[in-house]
Scaffold this motif. Structure first.
Motif, mmCIF file in Angstrom:
data_model
loop_
_atom_site.group_PDB
_atom_site.id
_atom_site.type_symbol
_atom_site.label_atom_id
_atom_site.label_comp_id
_atom_site.label_asym_id
_atom_site.label_seq_id
_atom_site.Cartn_x
_atom_site.Cartn_y
_atom_site.Cartn_z
ATOM 1 N N ALA A 287 0.789 -1.247 0.090
ATOM 2 C CA ALA A 287 0.422 0.041 -0.001
ATOM 3 C C ALA A 287 0.914 1.256 0.012
ATOM 4 C CB ALA A 287 -0.965 0.061 1.252
ATOM 5 N N ASP A 288 1.840 1.154 0.796
ATOM 6 C CA ASP A 288 2.695 2.291 0.863
ATOM 7 C C ASP A 288 3.377 2.836 -0.491
ATOM 8 O OD1 ASP A 288 2.291 3.038 3.490
ATOM 9 O OD2 ASP A 288 4.017 2.217 4.291
ATOM 10 N N GLU B 216 0.215 13.529 -7.775
ATOM 11 C CA GLU B 216 -0.603 14.428 -7.417
ATOM 12 C C GLU B 216 0.003 15.439 -7.014
ATOM 13 O OE1 GLU B 216 -3.484 15.352 -8.146
ATOM 14 O OE2 GLU B 216 -4.608 13.874 -8.616
ATOM 15 N N GLN B 217 1.485 15.563 -6.671
ATOM 16 C CA GLN B 217 2.110 16.416 -5.738
ATOM 17 C C GLN B 217 1.474 16.784 -4.587
ATOM 18 O OE1 GLN B 217 5.342 18.105 -6.871
ATOM 19 N NE2 GLN B 217 5.130 15.877 -7.852
ATOM 20 N N ALA B 218 0.957 15.571 -3.825
ATOM 21 C CA ALA B 218 0.112 15.753 -2.393
ATOM 22 C C ALA B 218 1.128 16.465 -1.334
ATOM 23 C CB ALA B 218 -0.187 14.259 -2.223
ATOM 24 N N PRO B 219 0.661 17.231 -0.778
ATOM 25 C CA PRO B 219 1.419 17.841 0.266
ATOM 26 C C PRO B 219 1.823 16.826 1.665
ATOM 27 C CG PRO B 219 -0.623 19.090 -0.098
ATOM 28 C CD PRO B 219 -0.732 18.061 -0.841
ATOM 29 N N HIS B 220 0.989 15.768 1.837
ATOM 30 C CA HIS B 220 1.147 14.627 2.684
ATOM 31 C C HIS B 220 0.923 13.443 2.226
ATOM 32 C CE1 HIS B 220 1.365 17.942 5.658
ATOM 33 N NE2 HIS B 220 0.030 18.586 5.156
ATOM 34 N N SER B 221 1.367 12.234 2.463
ATOM 35 C CA SER B 221 1.331 11.101 2.195
ATOM 36 C C SER B 221 -0.181 10.610 2.029
ATOM 37 C CB SER B 221 2.290 10.080 2.755
ATOM 38 O OG SER B 221 2.076 8.756 2.030
ATOM 39 N N GLY B 222 -0.766 10.165 0.925
ATOM 40 C CA GLY B 222 -1.861 9.876 0.883
ATOM 41 C C GLY B 222 -2.386 8.452 1.415
ATOM 42 N N VAL B 223 -3.622 8.181 1.757
ATOM 43 C CA VAL B 223 -4.190 6.890 2.302
ATOM 44 C C VAL B 223 -4.719 6.029 0.963
ATOM 45 C CG1 VAL B 223 -5.673 5.612 3.803
ATOM 46 C CG2 VAL B 223 -4.732 7.929 4.279
ATOM 47 N N VAL B 224 -4.476 4.756 0.835
ATOM 48 C CA VAL B 224 -4.848 3.812 -0.205
ATOM 49 C C VAL B 224 -5.865 3.169 0.701
ATOM 50 C CG1 VAL B 224 -4.184 1.742 -1.524
ATOM 51 C CG2 VAL B 224 -2.635 3.781 -1.223
ATOM 52 N N THR B 225 -7.173 2.855 -0.116
ATOM 53 C CA THR B 225 -8.395 2.175 0.344
ATOM 54 C C THR B 225 -8.641 1.161 -0.159
ATOM 55 O OG1 THR B 225 -9.901 3.810 -0.679
ATOM 56 C CG2 THR B 225 -8.979 4.304 1.522
ATOM 57 N N GLY B 226 -9.615 0.350 0.239
ATOM 58 C CA GLY B 226 -9.923 -0.837 -0.377
ATOM 59 C C GLY B 226 -10.813 -0.765 -1.744
ATOM 60 N N SER B 227 -11.307 0.551 -2.092
ATOM 61 C CA SER B 227 -12.073 0.756 -3.208
ATOM 62 C C SER B 227 -12.163 2.309 -3.552
ATOM 63 C CB SER B 227 -13.336 0.065 -3.175
ATOM 64 O OG SER B 227 -14.050 0.810 -2.273
ATOM 65 N N GLY B 228 -12.583 2.631 -4.521
ATOM 66 C CA GLY B 228 -12.820 4.155 -4.933
ATOM 67 C C GLY B 228 -13.848 4.560 -3.880
ATOM 68 N N MET B 229 -14.857 3.781 -3.591
ATOM 69 C CA MET B 229 -15.990 4.355 -2.716
ATOM 70 C C MET B 229 -15.679 4.239 -1.325
ATOM 71 S SD MET B 229 -18.665 5.618 -4.171
ATOM 72 C CE MET B 229 -19.386 5.640 -2.695
ATOM 73 N N ALA B 230 -14.434 3.479 -1.001
ATOM 74 C CA ALA B 230 -14.083 3.451 0.492
ATOM 75 C C ALA B 230 -13.346 4.942 0.586
ATOM 76 C CB ALA B 230 -13.195 2.205 0.612
ATOM 77 N N ALA B 231 -12.758 5.344 -0.527
ATOM 78 C CA ALA B 231 -12.099 6.763 -0.158
ATOM 79 C C ALA B 231 -13.195 7.938 -0.080
ATOM 80 C CB ALA B 231 -11.134 6.857 -1.693
ATOM 81 N N SER C 280 -5.992 -4.659 -0.045
ATOM 82 C CA SER C 280 -5.527 -5.890 -0.134
ATOM 83 C C SER C 280 -3.818 -5.656 -0.504
ATOM 84 C CB SER C 280 -6.258 -6.661 -1.199
ATOM 85 O OG SER C 280 -5.451 -7.587 -1.871
ATOM 86 N N PRO C 281 -2.976 -6.303 -0.109
ATOM 87 C CA PRO C 281 -1.697 -6.414 -0.786
ATOM 88 C C PRO C 281 -1.668 -6.968 -2.030
ATOM 89 C CG PRO C 281 -1.614 -7.049 1.517
ATOM 90 C CD PRO C 281 -3.145 -7.006 1.258
ATOM 91 N N PHE C 282 -2.373 -7.798 -2.612
ATOM 92 C CA PHE C 282 -2.319 -8.312 -3.795
ATOM 93 C C PHE C 282 -2.836 -7.143 -4.805
ATOM 94 C CE2 PHE C 282 -4.158 -11.021 -7.273
ATOM 95 C CZ PHE C 282 -2.624 -11.423 -7.792
ATOM 96 N N ASP C 283 -4.133 -6.607 -4.488
ATOM 97 C CA ASP C 283 -4.410 -5.574 -5.236
ATOM 98 C C ASP C 283 -3.445 -4.460 -5.642
ATOM 99 O OD1 ASP C 283 -6.584 -7.173 -5.273
ATOM 100 O OD2 ASP C 283 -8.075 -5.631 -5.157
#
Length: 395
Positions: free
Chosen positions: A61-62, A72-87, A242-245
């Motif tokens: 995920a990292d 995205e030139q994000a100011p801080h490290s973003g969060v990866v979620t299990g789906s787009g709708m989870a985000a 998921s790590p695999f995803d």
């Protein structure tokens, strides 16, 4: 190995190697062992970097987050979620409370619309759906309790282009958060943080991963406290990926820019081709001069008009059925961003939860289709659409 009593014990470490793997290793472990309680404390307190439990983070995920942070030139490290709708859910549920008010673009992705219109009100969070290109309507919709405005830079599925610059200024003036779902546009075409957005959302599942085999989302906030709040909510609510995803998505992201550029070039060719076919009522593509938001798209997207094309057949459900049957080799599926071209019919998929009257009001008739253009040869793709539109016209 076995200890003196004969019980099975796991090996303490992987074999050492002076060289490193070229491909990112897949790390499916759910748990990670620390040497001492003191070390575990240091990890949780941030003095040491390390993994503890996969719901709280894992290497794959990292890797994906860092790649998207750079794009995205994000100011801080973003969060990866299990789906787009989870985000989307992490933002709408993790950053609001009963009594708040949320404004959404009136042409969000169907499940985002459902959450805005059904789930948030059930939890005591008021919502309003407003045209993101109508600044007067947006200003009128803001209340003292308004917490955020959520839009898509280019809407799903009618490809309406939001007035992001105007909305960012309005959000700053009123002290509300501007949330931009950048799934359609991707950082290749548009970087919301550079235009004043407070939070950026992605469905990595789509163009970024690009192969219809990994389901992931991403969210990042400009403000570190909000970013941390989103991460904690994701962990607590079990939205972890998921790590695999993640491993599959990283592989897809390596070719993302090449795929985007090829698909976008073909999308322009297909849009112009469709506009010349009998049996087509209208074609919607921000790169065409007849798009109502073309001037805004040119300014906002700097010539990157994306790979999505929408059009309306001159007919109803019967014509739509005939079209998909005759579209030889094209997949009729409620997705986008695959290496192959896919067809989506909002009335029977993403926006089926809306009434026919509401869909018509938003411009989505039974003859309306959204096309996610893939990597096929442009001439061959246009030939398939010519055949399919002719079949619809004869139905």
């Amino acid at each position: 190995m076995k200890n003196e009593k004969g019980s099975i014990m796991r090996p303490d470490a992987l074999p050492e190697s002076a060289s490193r793997p070229v491909a990112t290793p897949l790390s499916p472990s759910v748990v990670y062992a620390s040497d001492t309680p003191d070390m575990l404390d240091q990890q949780y307190e941030g003095a040491l970097h390390g993994y503890t439990y996969a719901r709280e983070g894992h290497p794959n995920a990292d890797v994906v987050a860092k790649r998207l942070d750079r794009l995205e030139q994000a100011p801080h490290s973003g969060v990866v979620t299990g789906s787009g709708m989870a985000a989307v859910s992490a933002v709408l549920l993790g950053l609001t409370r009963a009594g708040d008010h949320v404004i959404g673009g009136n042409q969000l992705y169907g499940r985002s619309l459902r959450m805005m219109t059904e789930d948030l009100p059930r939890l005591g969070i008021a919502t309003s759906m407003v045209d993101p290109g109508d600044m007067d309507a947006m200003r009128a919709a803001i209340r003292p309790e308004t917490r955020m405005i959520m839009i898509e830079a280019v809407s799903n599925p009618t490809l309406q282009v939001a007035d992001v610059t105007g909305l960012a200024a309005l959000a700053r003036e009123k002290g509300v958060l501007l949330v931009v779902d950048n799934t359609f546009t991707t950082p290749r075409a548009f970087r919301p943080f550079e235009h004043g957005a407070d939070i950026v959302i992605h469905s990595i599942t789509k163009l970024l991963a690009g192969h219809s085999d990994a389901m992931l989302g991403y969210v990042a906030a400009r403000d570190k406290a909000l970013n941390d709040q989103l991460r904690i909510f994701m962990i607590t609510s079990g939205m972890n990926p998921s790590p695999f995803d993640c491993w599959l998505a990283e592989r897809g992201m390596l070719s993302f820019e090449l795929r985007f550029d090829r698909a976008q070039a073909t999308a322009m060719i297909l849009a112009d081709h469709l506009a010349g076919l009998a049996g087509i009522k209208r074609v919607i593509y921000p790169g065409r001069r007849d798009h109502p938001d073309h001037a805004r798209a040119q300014k906002l997207l700097a010539g990157q008009f994306c790979n999505m094309v929408s059009f309306e057949l001159d007919g109803a459900r019967g014509a739509a059925n005939a079209f998909t049957r005759a579209a030889d080799g094209l997949r009729f599926a409620p997705t986008l961003g695959d290496v192959g071209t896919t067809l989506s019919h909002p009335a029977s998929s993403s926006h089926r939860g809306l009434s026919a009257q509401n869909r018509e009001a938003l411009g989505m008739s039974e003859g309306f289709f959204r096309v996610s253009v893939g990597l096929e040869d442009p001439d061959a793709l246009c030939a398939v659409f010519t055949q399919a539109v002719a079949a619809a016209l004869e139905s």
